[in-house]
Design an enzyme around this catalytic site. Sequence first.
Site, PDB file in Angstrom:
ATOM      1  N   PRO A 183       0.886  -1.431  -0.125  1.00  9.76           N
ATOM      2  CA  PRO A 183       0.317  -0.031   0.012  1.00  9.76           C
ATOM      3  C   PRO A 183       0.985   1.276   0.100  1.00  9.76           C
ATOM      4  CG  PRO A 183       0.129  -0.842   2.443  1.00  9.76           C
ATOM      5  CD  PRO A 183       0.654  -1.874   0.790  1.00  9.76           C
ATOM      6  N   ASN A 184       0.442   2.942  -0.745  1.00 11.87           N
ATOM      7  CA  ASN A 184       0.993   3.427  -0.732  1.00 11.87           C
ATOM      8  C   ASN A 184       2.593   3.885  -1.807  1.00 11.87           C
ATOM      9  OD1 ASN A 184      -1.017   4.756   0.711  1.00 11.87           O
ATOM     10  ND2 ASN A 184       0.005   3.650   2.553  1.00 11.87           N
TER      11      ASN A 184
ATOM     12  N   TYR B  96      11.169   9.466   0.212  1.00 17.44           N
ATOM     13  CA  TYR B  96      11.440   7.093  -0.201  1.00 17.44           C
ATOM     14  C   TYR B  96      11.972   7.435  -1.507  1.00 17.44           C
ATOM     15  CZ  TYR B  96       8.474   5.830   3.188  1.00 17.44           C
ATOM     16  OH  TYR B  96       7.618   4.819   4.081  1.00 17.44           O
TER      17      TYR B  96
ATOM     18  N   HIS C 104      12.952  -2.563   2.080  1.00 12.56           N
ATOM     19  CA  HIS C 104      12.125  -1.210   2.171  1.00 12.56           C
ATOM     20  C   HIS C 104      12.824  -0.516   1.658  1.00 12.56           C
ATOM     21  CE1 HIS C 104       8.949  -3.457   4.478  1.00 12.56           C
ATOM     22  NE2 HIS C 104       9.794  -4.501   5.301  1.00 12.56           N
TER      23      HIS C 104
ATOM     24  N   ALA D 144       2.973  -0.745   4.369  1.00 11.36           N
ATOM     25  CA  ALA D 144       2.767  -0.871   6.079  1.00 11.36           C
ATOM     26  C   ALA D 144       1.726  -1.955   6.061  1.00 11.36           C
ATOM     27  CB  ALA D 144       1.264   0.674   6.008  1.00 11.36           C
TER      28      ALA D 144
ATOM     29  N   ARG E 116       4.882  10.974  -2.869  1.00 10.07           N
ATOM     30  CA  ARG E 116       4.563  10.397  -1.740  1.00 10.07           C
ATOM     31  C   ARG E 116       6.255  11.139   0.060  1.00 10.07           C
ATOM     32  NH1 ARG E 116       4.600   4.791   1.221  1.00 10.07           N
ATOM     33  NH2 ARG E 116       4.055   4.882   3.352  1.00 10.07           N
TER      34      ARG E 116
ATOM     35  N   GLU F  67      12.721  -9.753   1.422  1.00  8.63           N
ATOM     36  CA  GLU F  67      12.204  -8.884   1.714  1.00  8.63           C
ATOM     37  C   GLU F  67      13.096  -7.204   1.973  1.00  8.63           C
ATOM     38  OE1 GLU F  67      11.541  -8.596   5.849  1.00  8.63           O
ATOM     39  OE2 GLU F  67      10.501  -7.038   6.297  1.00  8.63           O
TER      40      GLU F  67
ATOM     41  N   ARG G  93      13.371   4.526  12.825  1.00  6.20           N
ATOM     42  CA  ARG G  93      11.870   4.624  12.213  1.00  6.20           C
ATOM     43  C   ARG G  93      10.594   4.578  13.896  1.00  6.20           C
ATOM     44  NH1 ARG G  93       9.138   4.813   6.588  1.00  6.20           N
ATOM     45  NH2 ARG G  93       8.173   6.225   7.583  1.00  6.20           N
TER      46      ARG G  93
ATOM     47  N   ASN H  32       8.371  -5.418  -0.980  1.00  8.11           N
ATOM     48  CA  ASN H  32       8.045  -4.202   0.634  1.00  8.11           C
ATOM     49  C   ASN H  32       6.695  -4.997   0.389  1.00  8.11           C
ATOM     50  OD1 ASN H  32       7.443  -2.015   1.316  1.00  8.11           O
ATOM     51  ND2 ASN H  32       8.973  -1.002  -0.199  1.00  8.11           N
TER      52      ASN H  32
HETATM   53  C1  DQA Z   1       7.993   0.547   3.296  1.00  4.26           C
HETATM   54  C2  DQA Z   1       8.407   1.548   5.052  1.00  4.26           C
HETATM   55  C3  DQA Z   1       6.749   1.046   5.846  1.00  4.26           C
HETATM   56  O1  DQA Z   1       7.161   1.279   7.076  1.00  4.26           O
HETATM   57  C4  DQA Z   1       5.617   1.845   5.450  1.00  4.26           C
HETATM   58  O2  DQA Z   1       4.759   2.281   6.222  1.00  4.26           O
HETATM   59  C5  DQA Z   1       5.985   1.756   3.871  1.00  4.26           C
HETATM   60  C6  DQA Z   1       7.302   2.085   2.999  1.00  4.26           C
HETATM   61  C7  DQA Z   1       9.499   1.366   2.650  1.00  4.26           C
HETATM   62  O3  DQA Z   1       9.895   1.190   1.888  1.00  4.26           O
HETATM   63  O4  DQA Z   1      10.413   1.289   3.660  1.00  4.26           O
HETATM   64  O5  DQA Z   1       4.998   2.459   2.840  1.00  4.26           O
HETATM   65  O6  DQA Z   1       7.981  -0.393   3.460  1.00  4.26           O
END
Ligand code: DQA
Length: 137
Positions: free
Chosen positions: A9-10, A22, A97, A74, A17, A95, A104, A71
Amino acid sequence: MKIIIINGPNLNLLGKREPELYGSQTFEDFFEDLKEKFKNIELSYFQSNIEGELIDKLHEVGFNYDGIILNAAAYTHTSVGIGDAIKGIQTPVVEVHISNIHAREEFRQHSYISPNANGVLFGFGLKGYELALDSFL
Ligand code: DQA
């Protein structure tokens, strides 16, 4: 070699964003560069904001692809279902990120993905996806 990148998501908002966290590149742009760099890999990309769709995609590719770069965004921190899906499939998962989730908020420091992943890459920006591809090679 067939590899898929799955974003949660997002991450469709990358580029717009929180660019200080990011970056300012869209994933679509970055993905074009990746395909250019890794021409010998059959590379695909899936993004969804919906937990069940991410699980369905893991089931779909999890027995016939050579690698999954995930990835879960959230959902990393909340989804027992995605963690279980990774346990249930055969394809190895790396995985990724973009940010360093351990630097964080505390709620980001737990991952339901990590215990079930073959490798983890946090905090290298979009470069993390490239490092994950290298790891499969
Ligand atoms: C994320 C880190 C997550 O905590 C966050 O909710 C994201 C992006 C990252 O790629 O750093 O949406 O996965």
